[in-house]
Design a protein around this motif. Structure first.
Motif: not given
Lengths: 199, 819
Positions: A3, A22-24, A27, A29, A31, A44-45, A48-49, A52-53, B58, B117
């Motif tokens: 994932r 700190r996440v450097l 990625r 994979f 959706p 979508p915003e 994304r948050i 990231r969390e 974003t 994807l």
């Protein structure tokens, strides 16, 4: 499938306040699994948050796993300098963290980690994945990252050349697919990698 | 490693000013307008990626820049594809029709697919991507670069993971056929770059070179991932990709035709891992053929061409796995290939498991092979992780072929935990195996619940990593037969942890350790005198011996281990485990078990490894569950009154085990009553009263023993209340309590006393005493207050609509408000 793959700090480093991770590089994979869930109405915003969390949660969990494991073993991480990538990898500590369903992914996951000095390399796999293969893949990815981004040094190539990691992943872990590569197949991919890095 | 430089780069990227950012975007658009892209473009794109990834919020790119980046996706330079895909992944997917990715794509390269994807927001998006991928598979051209098709399978696998119903029945048939071709009929000669002839032989006379096995011999059968050559053809690459996704494909594809896909996959996964059938035995041992020239796999392949595509794929998958198992026996020349062989064995056995669940007849054909594999590997613990899927296979299908699984369970519950407790991956996989098969194991494998002393080694060794698994597993290990031993084992878990450390040290370091600090515990571990104690801790099965009488000696020997991090981690998890243990006990315990558990708790409250925080925590857990057990089964208090009284009558316990002591006293005061248990005689109440009275008198008339703090007000007031409660049930005792309470008031009138250092506390104690005293003056009231009848303590007014408190309140409210 895998994932996500991430590189993050795992122990107190001088550049960060203690307890901070700190996440450097990360990625994810495919959706996010929440996206296709019609009940959850996220734009979508927000998605994304949320993603990231989730990654940050994994990084934090792995960080505490690494420090507990190091504390228990009583062995301080071996200091390796640039050029000693093989040694650093050999001395790396490793383990698995079980991520319960909902914490943070909707299904249960296994997070494989490799702790190289102050850095953690983590692969989040679906639990029915072949973890032996995942472990081998994680080692090979880590070796390439250390080599091609000179991560044992003081530079910031992991931030400034992160597309190299994207390329590595596209060959060694395409779309999160673990591959059964014998040394000949691996060599042929490594040639491509070397050619790409030479640019 | 991570430097201040890197940190400041991230900070800069996060804090970049909007105006500066807009200028940067502008410059980048200009760069991208050119025909040739140089180093500057690449660097700027990379910088843009950093700016976008550094924050979780974003950023929106100007439309022009987004368009330019989009067109870069089909650039002939792969670096630009990589970068544009990475940058666009960090932005929002285009909304509406303005820029539909899927429709505007000329050629679908792997980096574009990655973008599609990651930004899919609906099943429709995945479906259209799927159609695109399948189209490229159908119009299969062999020209084009080597990796033209390879990335398609991972894309499909991603779609399969998220939304299997995107594949129609036709797609499934097509892919099943393709997979069969790639798996079973890939070229058996080496691809490009291979040359067998010498320098003088021209390309025309060049002979195709056959592929080789990992040990260097020429391969005599079809191509698999364990075949090597100088180079590989495209179909050989596809073979690798096909096999890599095969297991997941087999687990998923039946679910697609049915409606409820997601739930079905979960079921299938569960099923393939735990299903088993009962069937008659059929001998189909083909292992004799193994040594012969013709490979056993090809020799046994049936005329599968007649099968429908899905069944045919299953058959070919089966053959492929048999061949892999055969190939894994070869001596690999490279270490990485030896590792790959192990991974292949795991995958092969898992796939066999899956196909056997689907097609029962395959069980008889697979078993000889799996059995032979087990025979070959069971003595070599480096193959432990391969043997777990084998164990799964035995669990699922062993009954069907009536095979004896005893040796498998000996390994899984015996040697694995005993010798490999320090392998984090094995621990994870083994505990997962147990979790998934819990019901089946409890049903079929009697030694499962008896093996807890061994299984708990995983927890003792690396508590933080596996505590989660044991939270799920522990309830299944609690049985009426083993509960008491399990309780002792849990309490001694920190000792086990220390012993495992010593065991490992003893094997790693030579007897005479030069330099370094010598460990007393290590000497003790090696000495034959204490061997029995340590062997008891390291036992692999429940019910073998009991060392409770020498436990304090063991704790002394291990005293220095109390501050080892591993032991400390372990000690932190024990209270959690104990809570789970007692929560389970409540559901299964009978009278006899409860009695022995209460005894064990009181006994073990003094016998613990000397770790102050640990002891305190354990006392807290004991207190909490003692209370719960007595509340649920009040008869226990009368049953065990002698044990409880002995504990409560010992003054030293007030100081060393205040928490438990307080609770025992409360329990006695509360539950020694005829209304709870008709066996509760006046004699019993009186003897209890006398024990408690003696203790209360002693602690309120003398200074605490040296080195201990004053008894807390809580323990004193609890004792007073208990006495008052008992007296209210046997009125003869009332004068004795009253006398004590009046004395207490007189004594404290003088100000300070030696047994209570805080003035406020003393006031509170005296006030409480006065309250009880005045209550006892009217015995009838005292009884109904101190021993209220059940309908008062557990009111059920809410069930009676006429009596309901809320209803009455509501009526009153409406009356007052209306005026």
């Amino acid at each position: 499938m895998v994932r996500c793959f991430l590189i993050h700090t795992v122990c107190p480093v001088s550049a960060l306040s203690p307890g901070e991770t700190r996440v450097l590089y990360s990625r994810v994979f495919g959706p996010d699994d929440g996206v296709l869930d019609q009940d959850r109405d996220l734009n979508p915003e927000e998605t994304r948050i949320l993603l990231r969390e989730k990654v940050a949660v994994v990084a934090r969990q792995v960080t505490s796993a690494v420090s507990l494991s190091r504390e228990a073993s009583g062995r301080p991480p071996v200091e390796a300098v640039p050029g000693e990538e093989a040694l650093a990898l050999q001395e790396a500590s490793s383990g698995v963290v079980r991520l319960r369903a909902g914490d943070p992914f909707s299904q249960e996951m296994s997070a494989l980690w490799l702790g190289v000095q102050s850095l953690g390399f983590t692969l989040v796999c679906e639990p029915h994945e072949n973890l032996l293969l995942a472990e081998g893949t994680l080692r090979s990815l880590t070796r390439h990252c250390l080599d091609h981004l000179h991560m044992l040094g003081q530079g910031s190539e992991v931030l400034l050349r992160s597309s190299r990691i994207d390329f590595l992943l596209s060959r060694l872990l395409p779309h999160g697919q673990l591959l059964f590569l014998n040394h000949r197949f691996a060599q042929s991919l490594e040639k491509e990698v070397a050619a790409y890095m030479a640019k | 490693m991570y430097s201040h430089g890197s940190e400041s780069l991230i900070k800069q990227a996060r804090e970049i000013q909007e105006s500066e950012l807009q200028r940067f975007y502008g410059r980048l658009v200009k760069l991208l307008q050119g025909k040739e892209f140089g180093r500057e473009t690449v660097d700027s794109l990379q910088r843009l990626q950093l700016i976008l990834t550094a924050t979780k919020y974003t950023r929106t790119l100007p439309a022009e820049l987004q368009r330019r980046l989009f067109s870069l996706l089909s650039s002939p330079v792969e670096q630009l594809q990589v970068l544009s895909s990475a940058v666009l992944r960090e932005t929002l997917p285009p909304s509406g029709k303005e820029l539909n990715y899927t429709e505007n794509i000329g050629q679908l390269n792997t980096h574009t697919a990655a973008l599609l994807l990651s930004q899919a927001v609906s099943r429709a998006d995945l479906s259209s991507l799927c159609a695109l991928v399948l189209r490229s598979l159908e119009s299969r051209q062999s020209e084009g670069p080597v990796h033209s098709l390879t990335h398609t399978l991972p894309i499909l696998n991603t779609v399969l993971t998220h939304s299997p119903e995107c594949l129609s029945e036709d797609h499934l048939t097509l892919l099943s056929k393709k997979l069969v071709d790639w798996l079973r009929y890939a070229s058996i000669t080496q691809g490009g770059g291979a040359s067998s002839g010498g320098f003088f032989i021209g390309p025309r006379s060049r002979q195709p070179v056959p592929i080789a096995e990992l040990d260097g011999t020429v391969s005599g059968d079809f191509f698999t991932v364990l075949c090597v050559g100088q180079g590989f053809t495209e179909d050989q690459w596809m073979n690798v990709y096909s096999f890599s996704m095969l297991h997941h494909w087999l687990l998923t594809y039946h679910s697609v035709s049915s409606g409820n896909a997601a739930a079905d996959i979960a079921n299938r996964l569960q099923l393939s891992l735990s299903l088993s059938h009962s069937h008659s035995f059929l001998n189909d041992d083909r292992s004799e053929v193994e040594g012969s020239v013709v490979s056993m796999v090809s020799a046994t392949s049936s005329s599968s061409r007649l099968l429908p595509p899905k069944e045919r794929l299953r058959e070919k998958a089966f053959q492929y796995c048999l061949r892999l198992i055969e190939q894994s026996d070869r001596m690999a020349q490279k270490r990485t290939d030896a590792d790959l062989q192990k991974a292949c064995l795991v995958e092969a056995v898992c796939i066999l498991n899956t196909v056997c669940v689907e097609e029962v007849s395959l069980v008889y054909r697979s078993f000889p092979c799996v059995k032979a594999l087990f025979g070959r590997l069971n003595s070599d613990l480096t193959f432990a992780r391969v043997l777990l899927p084998v164990a799964q296979f035995y669990l699922n299908h062993g009954e069907m072929v009536a095979v004896d699984c005893e040796s498998v369970w000996k390994l899984v519950f015996g040697r694995f935990p005993a010798e490999l407790y320090n392998d984090p991956f094995l621990a994870h996989e083994l505990l997962r195996f147990l979790r998934l098969n819990l019901q089946n194991l409890q049903l079929r494998v009697p030694q499962y619940s008896r093996s807890f002393p061994n299984l708990l080694k995983f927890l003792a060794w690396d508590s933080p990593a596996v505590v989660d698994d044991f939270v799920d597993l522990l309830p299944s290990l609690v049985t009426t037969d083993t509960a008491v031993e399990l309780l002792h084992t849990l309490l001694d878990l920190p000792c086990l942890s220390a012993t495992l450390v010593l065991q490992l040290r003893a094997t790693c370091s030579p007897i005479s350790e030069a330099g370094g600090q010598a460990l007393h515990s290590l000497d003790a571990f090696r000495s034959t005198k204490f061997r029995g104690l340590f062997l008891y801790l390291l036992r692999t099965e429940a019910g073998s011996g009991d060392t409770i009488d020498r436990l304090s000696m063991l704790h002394e020997l291990l005293a220095e281990a109390a501050d080892w991090p591993r032991v400390a981690h372990c000690a932190q998890t024990v209270p959690v485990m104990l809570h789970i243990f007692f929560n389970t006990i409540i559901t299964i315990a009978d009278e006899k078990l409860l009695a022995s558990l209460i005894l064990a708790m009181l006994e073990r409250s003094t016998l613990l490894l000397n770790l102050p925080i640990y002891i305190k925590e354990i006392h807290r857990v004991f207190s909490c569950h003692l209370l719960r057990l007595c509340k649920l089964h009040p008869y226990v208090v009368v049953d065990q009154s002698h044990v409880l009284l002995e504990f409560a009558g010992t003054t030293a316990n007030v100081y060393s085990k205040e928490e438990i002591y307080t609770h025992v006293v409360w329990v006695l005061g509360e539950y020694l009553s005829v209304s709870r248990d008709s066996r509760c005689s006046v004699k019993l109440i009186t003897s209890c009263f006398e024990s408690l009275e003696a203790v209360l008198f002693e602690i309120t008339s003398s200074t605490p023993p040296p080195g201990t703090a004053c008894p807390t007000p809580r323990v004193i007031t609890t004792l007073m209340s208990a006495l008052a409660k008992l007296a209210s049930r046997s009125h003869d005792l009332i004068p004795r309590v009253s006398l004590f309470l009046s004395k207490l008031r007189t004594v404290t009138r003088g100000g300070s006393v030696t047994w209570c250092s805080d003035e406020e506390d003393l006031v509170a104690i005296v006030t409480r005493g006065e309250e009880l005293w005045s209550l006892l003056k009217t015995p009838g009231v005292a009884q109904s207050v101190l021993t209220p009848p059940p309908h008062v303590t557990t009111p059920q007014w809410h069930r009676d609509t006429n009596m309901s408190m809320p209803l009455q309140l509501r009526t009153l409210t409406s009356l007052t408000h209306s005026q």
